[in-house]
Design an enzyme around this catalytic site. Structure first.
Site, PDB file in Angstrom:
ATOM      1  N   ASP A   1      14.078  65.629  -6.902  1.00 23.08           N
ATOM      2  CA  ASP A   1      15.245  65.256  -6.096  1.00 23.08           C
ATOM      3  C   ASP A   1      16.439  65.154  -7.046  1.00 23.08           C
ATOM      4  O   ASP A   1      16.382  64.418  -8.030  1.00 23.08           O
ATOM      5  CB  ASP A   1      14.914  63.891  -5.446  1.00 23.08           C
ATOM      6  CG  ASP A   1      16.021  63.337  -4.557  1.00 23.08           C
ATOM      7  OD1 ASP A   1      17.034  64.004  -4.351  1.00 23.08           O
ATOM      8  OD2 ASP A   1      15.828  62.194  -4.079  1.00 23.08           O
TER       9      ASP A   1
ATOM     10  N   HIS B   1      15.034  55.538  -6.048  1.00 28.32           N
ATOM     11  CA  HIS B   1      13.757  55.259  -5.386  1.00 28.32           C
ATOM     12  C   HIS B   1      12.605  55.872  -6.161  1.00 28.32           C
ATOM     13  O   HIS B   1      12.780  56.873  -6.858  1.00 28.32           O
ATOM     14  CB  HIS B   1      13.785  55.851  -3.973  1.00 28.32           C
ATOM     15  CG  HIS B   1      14.294  57.271  -3.928  1.00 28.32           C
ATOM     16  ND1 HIS B   1      13.461  58.340  -3.949  1.00 28.32           N
ATOM     17  CD2 HIS B   1      15.567  57.777  -3.938  1.00 28.32           C
ATOM     18  CE1 HIS B   1      14.183  59.450  -3.944  1.00 28.32           C
ATOM     19  NE2 HIS B   1      15.484  59.147  -3.953  1.00 28.32           N
TER      20      HIS B   1
ATOM     21  N   ASP C   1      22.984  67.455  -2.600  1.00 21.89           N
ATOM     22  CA  ASP C   1      21.750  66.734  -2.916  1.00 21.89           C
ATOM     23  C   ASP C   1      20.580  67.588  -2.442  1.00 21.89           C
ATOM     24  O   ASP C   1      20.455  67.879  -1.256  1.00 21.89           O
ATOM     25  CB  ASP C   1      21.766  65.374  -2.214  1.00 21.89           C
ATOM     26  CG  ASP C   1      20.710  64.426  -2.759  1.00 21.89           C
ATOM     27  OD1 ASP C   1      19.649  64.912  -3.211  1.00 21.89           O
ATOM     28  OD2 ASP C   1      20.939  63.202  -2.708  1.00 21.89           O
TER      29      ASP C   1
ATOM     30  N   GLU D   1      19.961  57.382  -8.861  1.00 18.45           N
ATOM     31  CA  GLU D   1      21.118  58.024  -8.231  1.00 18.45           C
ATOM     32  C   GLU D   1      22.276  57.066  -8.006  1.00 18.45           C
ATOM     33  O   GLU D   1      22.429  56.515  -6.935  1.00 18.45           O
ATOM     34  CB  GLU D   1      20.726  58.735  -6.937  1.00 18.45           C
ATOM     35  CG  GLU D   1      19.922  57.942  -5.936  1.00 18.45           C
ATOM     36  CD  GLU D   1      19.562  58.800  -4.718  1.00 18.45           C
ATOM     37  OE1 GLU D   1      20.447  59.467  -4.175  1.00 18.45           O
ATOM     38  OE2 GLU D   1      18.388  58.791  -4.329  1.00 18.45           O
TER      39      GLU D   1
ATOM     40  N   GLU E   1      22.372  62.430  -9.669  1.00 19.80           N
ATOM     41  CA  GLU E   1      20.959  62.077  -9.501  1.00 19.80           C
ATOM     42  C   GLU E   1      20.044  62.989 -10.302  1.00 19.80           C
ATOM     43  O   GLU E   1      20.263  64.201 -10.354  1.00 19.80           O
ATOM     44  CB  GLU E   1      20.562  62.172  -8.017  1.00 19.80           C
ATOM     45  CG  GLU E   1      19.087  61.848  -7.757  1.00 19.80           C
ATOM     46  CD  GLU E   1      18.720  61.856  -6.284  1.00 19.80           C
ATOM     47  OE1 GLU E   1      19.382  62.550  -5.507  1.00 19.80           O
ATOM     48  OE2 GLU E   1      17.744  61.170  -5.922  1.00 19.80           O
TER      49      GLU E   1
ATOM     50  N   HIS F   1      10.688  58.657  -0.505  1.00 20.52           N
ATOM     51  CA  HIS F   1      10.926  57.243  -0.827  1.00 20.52           C
ATOM     52  C   HIS F   1       9.568  56.548  -0.817  1.00 20.52           C
ATOM     53  O   HIS F   1       8.953  56.402   0.225  1.00 20.52           O
ATOM     54  CB  HIS F   1      11.873  56.602   0.188  1.00 20.52           C
ATOM     55  CG  HIS F   1      13.274  57.121   0.086  1.00 20.52           C
ATOM     56  ND1 HIS F   1      14.313  56.369  -0.416  1.00 20.52           N
ATOM     57  CD2 HIS F   1      13.804  58.317   0.385  1.00 20.52           C
ATOM     58  CE1 HIS F   1      15.424  57.095  -0.395  1.00 20.52           C
ATOM     59  NE2 HIS F   1      15.150  58.274   0.089  1.00 20.52           N
TER      60      HIS F   1
HETATM   61 MN    MN Z   1      18.753  63.134  -3.624  1.00 22.71          MN
HETATM   62 MN    MN Z   2      17.105  60.534  -4.042  1.00 18.97          MN
END
Ligand code: MN
Ligand code: MN
Length: 255
Positions: A65, A126, A54, A160, A240, A134
């Site tokens: 992200d 998020h 990630d 995600e 994600e 976030h």
């Molecule tokens: Mn992530």
């Molecule tokens: Mn994330």
């Protein structure tokens, strides 16, 4: 290879390409679902590991992200990996202004269950803001969340889904990643100011710090991100992407 070699490779490559790491590279293995980053050089990958990579990148605080799951040398968790990817693709297809986050969760849960897997309700996507990984909105991975928001044009969200064959409950391990709480009351404190100058309000880890001892002094200023672990030790997969909501769809900004 060690986990640290891979994490540092990803973080160094990010910088070479003109970005900055938006958070420490997460390398979460097997039942560890999220928020694990290596601190020292010892732990190595082993055959059969189900690895969630990630990665977060930012340019001037604007964040992308993204995550993918791979297996080391085996092909035993293909269903989990595919279910997460298909759920993500399904949610992306449904994303446009006016759609509710509950609908996206419901779409993902359907796809995940059709593959004989379960989503992990406590782990959500998020919204993303400038210097905020976030940013207030959660994107559930199932259809029964007690909250829902309607997406608007210009919203930046990370979707995600996490998949498992277990019950999908999570327990918390010790935090390896922290961020500064954005609080103007703290701004006169030298430790707060020093950390803020390095990482702003983005997540960071002790191995990024010039002086890791400052972590202890900064205790009350920190938000902690505990390692998230499937309670019954079932393996977990994740997929994600980050996307920008548009009038008639969305623009996926991670590859
Ligand atoms: Mn992530
Ligand atoms: Mn994330």
């Amino acid at each position: 290879m060690t986990l640290l070699e891979v994490a540092e490779y990803a973080e160094d490559l990010t910088r070479k390409m003109g970005g900055e790491a938006a958070f420490p590279c997460n390398i979460s293995i097997n039942e560890i679902a999220s928020h694990y980053t290596p601190l020292k050089g010892k732990r190595t990958f082993a055959a059969g590991n189900l690895v969630k990579l990630d990665v977060g990148v930012h340019v001037n605080g604007y964040i992308a992200d993204t995550a993918a799951t791979i297996e080391v040398d085996t092909h035993i968790n293909g269903t989990l990996i595919e279910a997460a990817k298909e759920a993500l693709d399904g949610a992306i297809k449904e994303t446009r202004a006016g759609v509710t986050t509950r609908h996206l969760g419901s779409v993902m849960e359907h796809i995940i269950r059709a593959r004989g897997c379960r989503p992990i309700p406590d782990l959500t996507g998020h919204s993303i803001g400038r210097y905020a990984v976030h940013n207030g909105l959660n994107i559930p991975n199932h259809g029964h969340a007690g909250y829902s928001n309607t997406l608007e044009v210009g919203d930046v969200i990370a979707i995600e889904p996490f998949t498992t064959k277990g019950n999908g409950l999570v327990k918390h391990g010790k935090a390896r990643i922290v961020s500064l709480v954005n609080n103007s009351m703290n701004r006169s404190d030298p430790v707060y100011r020093n950390i803020r100058a390095q990482f702003n309000t983005l997540p960071f880890t002790s191995r990024w710090m010039n002086d890791p001892d400052e972590l202890k002094q900064a205790g009350t200023f920190l938000r902690k991100y505990p390692v998230l672990i499937e309670k019954d030790s079932y393996p977990v997969a994740q997929a994600e992407h980050t996307l920008i909501v548009t009038e008639n769809g969305c623009e996926v900004i991670t590859a």
